[in-house]
Motif scaffolding. Sequence first.
Motif, PDB file in Angstrom:
ATOM      1  N   THR A  16       3.289  -5.211   8.583  1.00 48.15           N
ATOM      2  CA  THR A  16       3.012  -5.007   9.860  1.00 48.15           C
ATOM      3  C   THR A  16       1.719  -5.821  10.146  1.00 48.15           C
ATOM      4  OG1 THR A  16       1.817  -3.181   9.648  1.00 48.15           O
ATOM      5  CG2 THR A  16       4.013  -2.899  10.266  1.00 48.15           C
ATOM      6  N   LYS A  17       1.685  -6.726  11.540  1.00 49.15           N
ATOM      7  CA  LYS A  17       0.809  -7.202  11.849  1.00 49.15           C
ATOM      8  C   LYS A  17       0.390  -6.626  13.243  1.00 49.15           C
ATOM      9  CE  LYS A  17       2.024 -11.561   9.909  1.00 49.15           C
ATOM     10  NZ  LYS A  17       3.414 -11.284   9.452  1.00 49.15           N
ATOM     11  N   GLN A  18      -0.948  -6.487  13.376  1.00 49.80           N
ATOM     12  CA  GLN A  18      -1.382  -5.891  14.519  1.00 49.80           C
ATOM     13  C   GLN A  18      -1.980  -6.779  15.604  1.00 49.80           C
ATOM     14  OE1 GLN A  18      -3.606  -2.228  13.759  1.00 49.80           O
ATOM     15  NE2 GLN A  18      -4.057  -2.027  15.975  1.00 49.80           N
ATOM     16  N   LYS A  19      -1.371  -6.763  16.889  1.00 53.48           N
ATOM     17  CA  LYS A  19      -1.827  -7.832  17.680  1.00 53.48           C
ATOM     18  C   LYS A  19      -3.085  -7.596  18.340  1.00 53.48           C
ATOM     19  CE  LYS A  19       0.948  -9.462  21.465  1.00 53.48           C
ATOM     20  NZ  LYS A  19       1.486  -8.958  22.766  1.00 53.48           N
TER      21      LYS A  19
ATOM     22  N   ARG B 252      20.232  -0.542   6.223  1.00 53.08           N
ATOM     23  CA  ARG B 252      20.237   0.389   7.280  1.00 53.08           C
ATOM     24  C   ARG B 252      21.355   0.821   7.982  1.00 53.08           C
ATOM     25  NH1 ARG B 252      16.425  -0.620  11.325  1.00 53.08           N
ATOM     26  NH2 ARG B 252      16.009  -2.678  10.610  1.00 53.08           N
TER      27      ARG B 252
ATOM     28  N   LEU C 255       0.785   4.274  -2.687  1.00 53.00           N
ATOM     29  CA  LEU C 255       0.455   5.693  -2.401  1.00 53.00           C
ATOM     30  C   LEU C 255       1.804   6.569  -2.933  1.00 53.00           C
ATOM     31  CD1 LEU C 255      -0.970   5.108   1.197  1.00 53.00           C
ATOM     32  CD2 LEU C 255      -1.871   6.367  -0.627  1.00 53.00           C
ATOM     33  N   ALA C 256       2.900   6.279  -2.646  1.00 52.32           N
ATOM     34  CA  ALA C 256       4.049   6.892  -2.857  1.00 52.32           C
ATOM     35  C   ALA C 256       4.097   6.999  -4.243  1.00 52.32           C
ATOM     36  CB  ALA C 256       5.357   6.434  -2.573  1.00 52.32           C
TER      37      ALA C 256
ATOM     38  N   HIS D 256      12.562  -2.005   0.500  1.00 51.57           N
ATOM     39  CA  HIS D 256      11.800  -2.055   1.865  1.00 51.57           C
ATOM     40  C   HIS D 256      10.202  -2.390   1.902  1.00 51.57           C
ATOM     41  CE1 HIS D 256      14.300  -1.271   5.245  1.00 51.57           C
ATOM     42  NE2 HIS D 256      15.167  -0.826   4.270  1.00 51.57           N
TER      43      HIS D 256
ATOM     44  N   VAL E 257      15.683   2.234  -1.857  1.00 54.89           N
ATOM     45  CA  VAL E 257      15.762   2.043  -0.635  1.00 54.89           C
ATOM     46  C   VAL E 257      14.275   1.796  -0.260  1.00 54.89           C
ATOM     47  CG1 VAL E 257      16.068   2.668   1.837  1.00 54.89           C
ATOM     48  CG2 VAL E 257      17.862   2.845   0.154  1.00 54.89           C
ATOM     49  N   LEU E 258      13.437   2.814  -0.497  1.00 52.99           N
ATOM     50  CA  LEU E 258      11.892   2.721  -0.398  1.00 52.99           C
ATOM     51  C   LEU E 258      11.469   1.141  -1.293  1.00 52.99           C
ATOM     52  CD1 LEU E 258      11.098   6.193  -0.805  1.00 52.99           C
ATOM     53  CD2 LEU E 258      11.010   4.924   1.279  1.00 52.99           C
TER      54      LEU E 258
ATOM     55  N   LEU F 176      -6.305  -6.364  20.345  1.00 55.06           N
ATOM     56  CA  LEU F 176      -6.340  -5.919  21.741  1.00 55.06           C
ATOM     57  C   LEU F 176      -7.068  -6.742  22.762  1.00 55.06           C
ATOM     58  CD1 LEU F 176      -6.916  -2.020  20.450  1.00 55.06           C
ATOM     59  CD2 LEU F 176      -4.637  -3.132  21.381  1.00 55.06           C
TER      60      LEU F 176
ATOM     61  N   GLU G 146       0.806  -1.339  -0.089  1.00 58.49           N
ATOM     62  CA  GLU G 146       0.059   0.091   0.076  1.00 58.49           C
ATOM     63  C   GLU G 146       0.850   1.225   0.188  1.00 58.49           C
ATOM     64  OE1 GLU G 146      -2.398   0.475   3.458  1.00 58.49           O
ATOM     65  OE2 GLU G 146      -3.485   2.307   2.566  1.00 58.49           O
ATOM     66  N   PRO G 147       1.931   1.264   0.693  1.00 58.36           N
ATOM     67  CA  PRO G 147       2.788   2.636   0.908  1.00 58.36           C
ATOM     68  C   PRO G 147       3.291   2.924  -0.518  1.00 58.36           C
ATOM     69  CG  PRO G 147       3.499   0.949   2.398  1.00 58.36           C
ATOM     70  CD  PRO G 147       2.315   0.652   2.058  1.00 58.36           C
TER      71      PRO G 147
ATOM     72  N   SER H 283       9.285  -8.088   5.135  1.00 53.58           N
ATOM     73  CA  SER H 283       9.314  -7.802   6.297  1.00 53.58           C
ATOM     74  C   SER H 283       8.529  -6.394   6.711  1.00 53.58           C
ATOM     75  CB  SER H 283      10.752  -7.457   6.908  1.00 53.58           C
ATOM     76  OG  SER H 283      11.111  -6.155   6.277  1.00 53.58           O
ATOM     77  N   TRP H 284       8.085  -5.592   5.501  1.00 54.70           N
ATOM     78  CA  TRP H 284       7.397  -4.532   5.573  1.00 54.70           C
ATOM     79  C   TRP H 284       5.917  -4.753   6.308  1.00 54.70           C
ATOM     80  CZ3 TRP H 284       8.475   0.144   6.604  1.00 54.70           C
ATOM     81  CH2 TRP H 284       7.494   1.212   6.644  1.00 54.70           C
TER      82      TRP H 284
END
Lengths: 104, 278
Positions: free
Chosen positions: B272-275, B216, B78-79, B264, B260-261, B277, B74-75, B269-270
């Motif tokens: 993200t997983k949300q735990k 990095r 968007l970029a 990545h 680099v962008l 709540l 997605e990013p 690895s980019w």
Amino acid sequence: MNFSASLKTLRHITHELRQSSPQGSLKDSLVLRYIFDQYHKFKTTEQQVCKAQEEVNFIANSYLCYLRSTRKRQEIHDQYHGRGERSVEETARLVGFKLPHDPK
Amino acid sequence: MNNILRNCRSLLNKNYNYILFKNEHIIFRRNYAAVRKRFYRKTGILYNDGKYEVTLDQRKLKTPNGNLFTVESEPLALAVAAEWDTQKEKIQQNSMYLSTLCNTAIDNPNNLTKYDMVQYIVNYLDTDTILFQSNENEELYKLQVQEWDPVLDWFCNRFQVKVQKSREMCTPAISDEVKATISKHLLSYNFACIHGYVFGVDTLKSVILTLACAERFLTPEKAALLSRLEEEFQLGKWGRVEWAHDLNQQDLQARLSATVLFIHFNSSSWLTKQKSLL
């Protein structure tokens, strides 16, 4: 990287995006909204499994570098890029002459 | 002779626009497509079938080969959308490095496989910029040791390999074990990322600097500076010319940060997983 440094990056990114936006406003910029979301998400790490905050900051800085370098490159290019041959009028004006049909 | 010329001409007719004078002098003229004007108002992204697409008003963005432009992250989408949005009156496609990288990875105009590209990168290691240090100017050599050697040490530590730098024209060749280690590392990335790596290596003329930047250890600004270290050293003595040195610097930085962008956002690895709540 501490909190204020990452805020500084955010401010610079916003600045670059605003400069490059054709309308000059970021009211409905999707990319900015996404970046703000990410900043919120990675602000605290207690409830989320997330990569090191450092990595996010690195990406933010890389994006800033991308926006900034692209803009500067274009500015230098625009300033020095040849615009072809000068017209007769332009050449005359360059050396302080007027053309025969110009008013005196 | 005439026959050759005729053959030549028929070939040229197909590919190039040329001007032919009476005495058979050929002047080549390469035609570039005119820069397109901006034909859309708004750019956006769409999520479709697990992939992101970029829209220009109601139209979907396509690659130069006519394929639909799709990316998995997605990013990145968007970029790219933001990049299209920053084009003011004309669309300067030659400076849109993120879009270019995505297009190349989608179209793959040279029909390269991942293995070809990894092979290319690994062979580049033999002529890596930072392995060749000055033997003429002691001052420059000192600077290179001071700036390049930490990166070299990082590289050796990170991949547990040994490479030797040289002050001569010919270096001891990079051993096969080192090449195997690096290609193993690179092969763990997906196809698009390898495209990014090739672009980065071609930009910096150094595999080690590209890896250091993608991992990095170096920021894009720093890596671009290290790649231009000799230039920077010389212009400290002879003066800086904005339309050459600054332009080159900004261009390298833009290319590298795009790389680099791209790497990545394309590497898993980019994600993200949300735990959930509690």
